[in-house]
Design a protein around this motif. Sequence first.
Motif, PDB file in Angstrom:
ATOM      1  N   ASP A 201      -4.373  -1.520   1.652  1.00 35.22           N
ATOM      2  CA  ASP A 201      -4.497  -1.435   2.905  1.00 35.22           C
ATOM      3  C   ASP A 201      -3.798  -0.671   3.787  1.00 35.22           C
ATOM      4  O   ASP A 201      -2.866  -1.067   4.505  1.00 35.22           O
ATOM      5  CB  ASP A 201      -4.910  -3.011   3.537  1.00 35.22           C
TER       6      ASP A 201
ATOM      7  N   ASN B  79      -3.720   0.772   6.731  1.00 32.51           N
ATOM      8  CA  ASN B  79      -3.200   0.558   8.075  1.00 32.51           C
ATOM      9  C   ASN B  79      -3.486  -0.700   8.829  1.00 32.51           C
ATOM     10  O   ASN B  79      -3.898  -0.781   9.862  1.00 32.51           O
ATOM     11  CB  ASN B  79      -3.687   1.862   9.153  1.00 32.51           C
ATOM     12  N   ALA B  80      -3.459  -1.795   7.956  1.00 25.50           N
ATOM     13  CA  ALA B  80      -3.545  -3.115   8.343  1.00 25.50           C
ATOM     14  C   ALA B  80      -4.825  -3.551   8.834  1.00 25.50           C
ATOM     15  O   ALA B  80      -5.034  -4.363   9.686  1.00 25.50           O
ATOM     16  CB  ALA B  80      -2.452  -3.510   9.191  1.00 25.50           C
ATOM     17  N   SER B  81      -5.811  -3.015   8.454  1.00 24.25           N
ATOM     18  CA  SER B  81      -7.242  -3.559   8.781  1.00 24.25           C
ATOM     19  C   SER B  81      -7.459  -4.961   8.325  1.00 24.25           C
ATOM     20  O   SER B  81      -8.561  -5.521   9.307  1.00 24.25           O
ATOM     21  CB  SER B  81      -8.388  -2.705   8.284  1.00 24.25           C
TER      22      SER B  81
ATOM     23  N   ARG C 160      -2.185  -6.916   6.834  1.00 26.62           N
ATOM     24  CA  ARG C 160      -0.851  -6.536   6.331  1.00 26.62           C
ATOM     25  C   ARG C 160      -1.037  -5.060   6.080  1.00 26.62           C
ATOM     26  O   ARG C 160      -2.167  -4.670   5.412  1.00 26.62           O
ATOM     27  CB  ARG C 160      -0.365  -7.219   5.135  1.00 26.62           C
ATOM     28  N   SER C 161      -0.247  -4.100   6.405  1.00 31.30           N
ATOM     29  CA  SER C 161      -0.148  -2.681   6.124  1.00 31.30           C
ATOM     30  C   SER C 161       0.190  -2.241   4.684  1.00 31.30           C
ATOM     31  O   SER C 161       1.067  -2.925   4.014  1.00 31.30           O
ATOM     32  CB  SER C 161       0.433  -2.028   7.158  1.00 31.30           C
ATOM     33  N   PHE C 162      -0.450  -1.458   4.200  1.00 33.08           N
ATOM     34  CA  PHE C 162      -0.108  -0.695   2.846  1.00 33.08           C
ATOM     35  C   PHE C 162      -0.491  -1.611   1.888  1.00 33.08           C
ATOM     36  O   PHE C 162      -1.503  -1.854   1.448  1.00 33.08           O
ATOM     37  CB  PHE C 162       1.383  -0.187   2.806  1.00 33.08           C
TER      38      PHE C 162
ATOM     39  N   ARG D 285       7.321   1.501   3.460  1.00 30.17           N
ATOM     40  CA  ARG D 285       5.874   1.465   3.336  1.00 30.17           C
ATOM     41  C   ARG D 285       5.606   0.831   1.993  1.00 30.17           C
ATOM     42  O   ARG D 285       5.058  -0.269   1.966  1.00 30.17           O
ATOM     43  CB  ARG D 285       5.286   2.916   3.380  1.00 30.17           C
TER      44      ARG D 285
ATOM     45  N   GLY E 147       2.817  -5.509   0.753  1.00 33.50           N
ATOM     46  CA  GLY E 147       2.646  -4.849   2.089  1.00 33.50           C
ATOM     47  C   GLY E 147       3.553  -5.152   3.293  1.00 33.50           C
ATOM     48  O   GLY E 147       4.391  -6.107   2.679  1.00 33.50           O
TER      49      GLY E 147
END
Length: 351
Positions: free
Chosen positions: A28, A30-32, A35-37, A152, A170
């Motif tokens: 993921d 950009n945290a859609s 949580r990002s990455f 990241r 992430g």
Amino acid sequence: MPTSPGRLSPPSAITVESPARLHLGFIDPNASLGRSFGSVGLAIDAHSTCLTVRHAPAAAHHGRIDGRIDGGIDGAASVAQRERIEQHLAALHAAFGAGPALDIELHHTPRAHTGLGSGTQLALALGTAFARVRGLDASSADIARVLSRGLRSGIGIHGFDHGGLIVDGGRAAGTLLPPLIARQDFPEAWRVLLIDDTSREGLHGDDEKRGLASLAPFPAYLAAHLSHLVLMRILPAVAERDFAPFADALCDLQQTIGEYFAPVQGGVFASPAVACAIEAVAAEQKAGIGQTSWGPVGFAFVESAQDAERALAAARRVAPGASLNYTIAAARNRGATWRAAAPGQRGADAA
């Protein structure tokens, strides 16, 4: 951060050898979904980083780092790598305090900016050796924070500690390092053909930051799809040593994330020559294909050593260019190793 000396006297020289890693994809970016990455990756038994850190002789203080005298750096592959080591040493001195001058000897490292995690492995190997010769109790996470690694992906850090197939969770608000959420031994019989286009480098530094910032939001439904691929297809397939569903799921993950990054890197693969070679392998046999991180290294997972030789032959037939380097690797189901090295004997300690 723990900095107390250990109970035993530290050795005066340490050799650390750490595994390269393949970054198999973000979940993921950009945290859609919150949580990002979130990353999937594998430690491999090729293209490792190996270096020795030792106390410098009192009369052999060669350079200065942040105003203090330190030892020499031998074996750096480039001026940029030497400067990076100097910056890391400065940060380590600032975090852990002054100590004896140290000599650094690099035995071998992967080519930089190819998707093999060379920067993180260099930082962690150097920091680990630094801590051990200083008698400091510092974890890989401590060192990563000092040297600004794992911003990241946590694959390089967790691969350094554990090896094997890694999934990290992430980043969320307040997360310092992506947490380890799954780790599995990877089947010993499976192989991966690596193809490096030596005429190119993957995105890094400011170009990477600008590239990530320019991308459209990652759709939530795709993040959900990749989450399912990892949890319900890739991890079970590895646990059951079932190659075909692993290969299919990895191709799906790589195609999905590759299409998302294509506007920045010029296609699903950063190198057209690598793409041609990897796709030729997949046309002849079942393979899990893709690109590690920003490339240019591409990969093709196959089920056996014999299949790897067939894959190598297929790739060479369609892409015989001089700029392509080929490596057949296996997974490495253990993390970095270290051992006391002979003091004052340069060039004799490579693992």
